[in-house]
Design an enzyme around this catalytic site. Structure first.
Site, short mmCIF file in Angstrom:
data_model
loop_
_atom_site.label_atom_id
_atom_site.label_comp_id
_atom_site.label_asym_id
_atom_site.label_seq_id
_atom_site.Cartn_x
_atom_site.Cartn_y
_atom_site.Cartn_z
N TYR A 170 0.83 -1.21 0.00
CA TYR A 170 0.00 0.00 0.00
C TYR A 170 0.86 1.25 0.00
CZ TYR A 170 0.78 0.88 5.03
OH TYR A 170 1.34 1.17 6.26
N CYS A 171 0.30 2.33 -0.54
CA CYS A 171 0.94 3.65 -0.52
C CYS A 171 -0.18 4.68 -0.50
CB CYS A 171 1.88 3.84 -1.71
SG CYS A 171 1.07 3.68 -3.32
N THR A 172 0.14 5.94 -0.68
CA THR A 172 -0.86 7.00 -0.53
C THR A 172 -1.98 6.92 -1.56
OG1 THR A 172 0.84 8.46 0.36
CG2 THR A 172 -1.21 9.49 -0.36
N GLY A 199 -1.55 4.82 -4.70
CA GLY A 199 -1.47 3.59 -5.49
C GLY A 199 -0.37 3.53 -6.52
N VAL A 222 -4.24 4.56 0.26
CA VAL A 222 -4.83 4.84 1.57
C VAL A 222 -5.93 5.88 1.48
CG1 VAL A 222 -4.36 5.61 3.92
CG2 VAL A 222 -2.65 4.25 2.70
#
Length: 448
Positions: free
Chosen positions: A282-284, A286, A311
């Site tokens: 996961y990241c901010t 995508g 997220v």
């Protein structure tokens, strides 16, 4: 070449426009040629060739076209506007990026938008702010193109002002910065990227796999690894429970799963079974996961999953389930609580704390294992980084109120005696350009 004080542009087009070139004081890093930069301080039709000028000279623009106000400034009135920040990306083949940029420039010329919009042969990556009517107009225009018709767009409040200083529309070699570039990665081949999970699927998968942590504490026995593909300082203000802090301060240096055990014993992907272990990334928003999953795929990792929309999309759809803290964002806001994405999580996320219209809150962390002052290791009361007062350092760091005072807004004792020291900022504020403080000191200096 650098222009000041207004925002600047540097392009490779030749259509003449009524632009007057005047000298200006040097104000920082040089411009790059063939980089389109728009703002509400320059002509809305940037088609002047700059490459003929020597890079050792300093210039600024004063536009005389009819769309400008006094001194060549654009006539945008931001007062009373409802500002938002918009984020989206799409990996798609773009045959002629320069022609694509021209189309975008033509549409954006009359919109009050600032931010970063990068295009190249592999697609588009955009983060920008503006009044909601302008920001959404660009989205709707883009969705009119079949290549972007189903674009997943993230939106959040922008504190009733711009979150970026100017607008850059640029043909950039890499849509995200990664060591060695990303042009050689198979980003246009969906099977080579991680499988995207809807927020509800992600939530269910995390819940189903939680028991693995207790049953098998070592990586070798786990059926899954929760991988935070961000920077360590982003984890410091918020993350999914069970995700380890990434030992990296810049995505371009990310190397999970690329080194052997002797070189990187802290690598979370060391000793995992590449055939059987689920890697949940996961990241901010995508894009970093999509990029890095192709790297891992080429290294033999089979079961790769990513949180669709990152997220920000998860907080909007599922609230704070399995999430703790705020979300770091790469603009002037720096940090947003879950309530900024989903009004229904205000009570759960921040309790009785007051959340303003920008989604800011003096939230006290519920998880004491993170959100620590970088200087004294005490718990910080506000999940938001600050920049070091030393301009030549400018490090992003978390700091408690006491250390802000003791070290005059600096990140360490060495920076306190730096020659270019900015004043201490209290509360949610960002530093202005250096010339603001320099000129103020010159004006206040005693006459001799």
């Amino acid at each position: 070449m650098r222009v000041s004080p207004a925002a600047t542009l540097s392009v490779s087009l030749t259509t003449p426009l009524p632009i007057t070139l005047t000298k200006a004081r040097f104000s920082g890093e040089p411009l790059r040629l063939k980089q389109y930069v728009l703002s509400n301080q320059i002509c809305s039709r940037p088609k002047h060739l700059l490459s003929e000028f020597k890079p050792t000279r300093r210039w600024t623009f004063s536009c005389k076209c009819r769309n400008r106000g006094r001194n060549g400034y654009a006539k945008f009135d931001d007062e009373g506007e409802d500002f938002i920040v918009v984020n989206f990306y799409r990996f798609v083949s773009i045959g002629d990026p320069e022609a694509e940029i021209e189309k975008h420039l033509s549409f954006l010329k009359d919109l009050n938008i600032r931010g970063r919009i990068y295009l190249n042969e592999q697609g588009i990556n955009a983060q920008y702010s503006g009044p909601s009517k302008d920001a959404l107009a660009y989205v709707e225009w883009l969705k009119g193109d079949d290549r972007f018709s189903d674009l997943l767009v993230q939106m959040s409040p922008a504190m009733n002002r711009h979150a970026f200083p100017k607008l850059k529309l640029q043909n950039k070699p890499s849509l995200v910065q990664y060591e060695g570039g990303i042009s050689h990665l198979p980003l246009l081949d969906p099977p080579m990227r991680a499988k995207p999970l809807e927020p509800s699927e992600w939530k269910r998968k995390l819940k189903d796999l939680t028991d693995d942590d207790e049953a098998s504490p070592s990586n070798s026995g786990k059926s899954y690894i929760l991988l935070d593909v961000r920077n360590g300082y982003e984890w410091d203000v918020g993350h999914f429970r069970g995700a380890h802090r990434p030992e990296v301060d810049c995505f371009r240096n990310t190397s999970f799963g690329l080194s052997d055990e002797k070189e990187a014993p802290s690598d979370p992907l060391i000793n995992v079974d590449k055939e059987k272990t689920d890697i949940l990334m996961y990241c901010t928003g995508g894009i970093r996961c999509d990029v890095y999953s192709t790297v891992l795929r080429q290294r033999g990792f089979k079961n790769l999953y990513t949180l669709k929309g990152g997220v920000s999309h998860y907080l909007k759809e599922e609230g704070t389930a399995e999430w703790v803290g705020n979300l770091f964002v790469f603009d002037s806001r720096l940090s947003l609580p879950p309530a900024a994405y989903n009004d229904n999580v205000v009570d759960k996320a921040v309790g009785d704390n007051v959340v303003d219209e920008a989604g800011r809150t003096p939230q006290t962390p519920v998880d004491t294992s993170f959100a620590r002052c970088y200087l004294c290791n005490s718990q910080v009361q506000e999940l938001r980084h600050r920049n070091c007062a030393n301009l030549d350092c400018n490090r992003l760091f978390l700091c408690c109120a006491e250390c802000v005072v003791d070290l005059k807004g600096c990140c360490c004792s060495d920076c306190i005696s730096a020659p270019r020291l900015r004043p201490v900022l209290h509360g949610v504020k960002r530093y202005e350009k250096w010339h603001v403080y320099r000129d103020s000191e010159e004006q206040n200096a005693p006459l001799v």
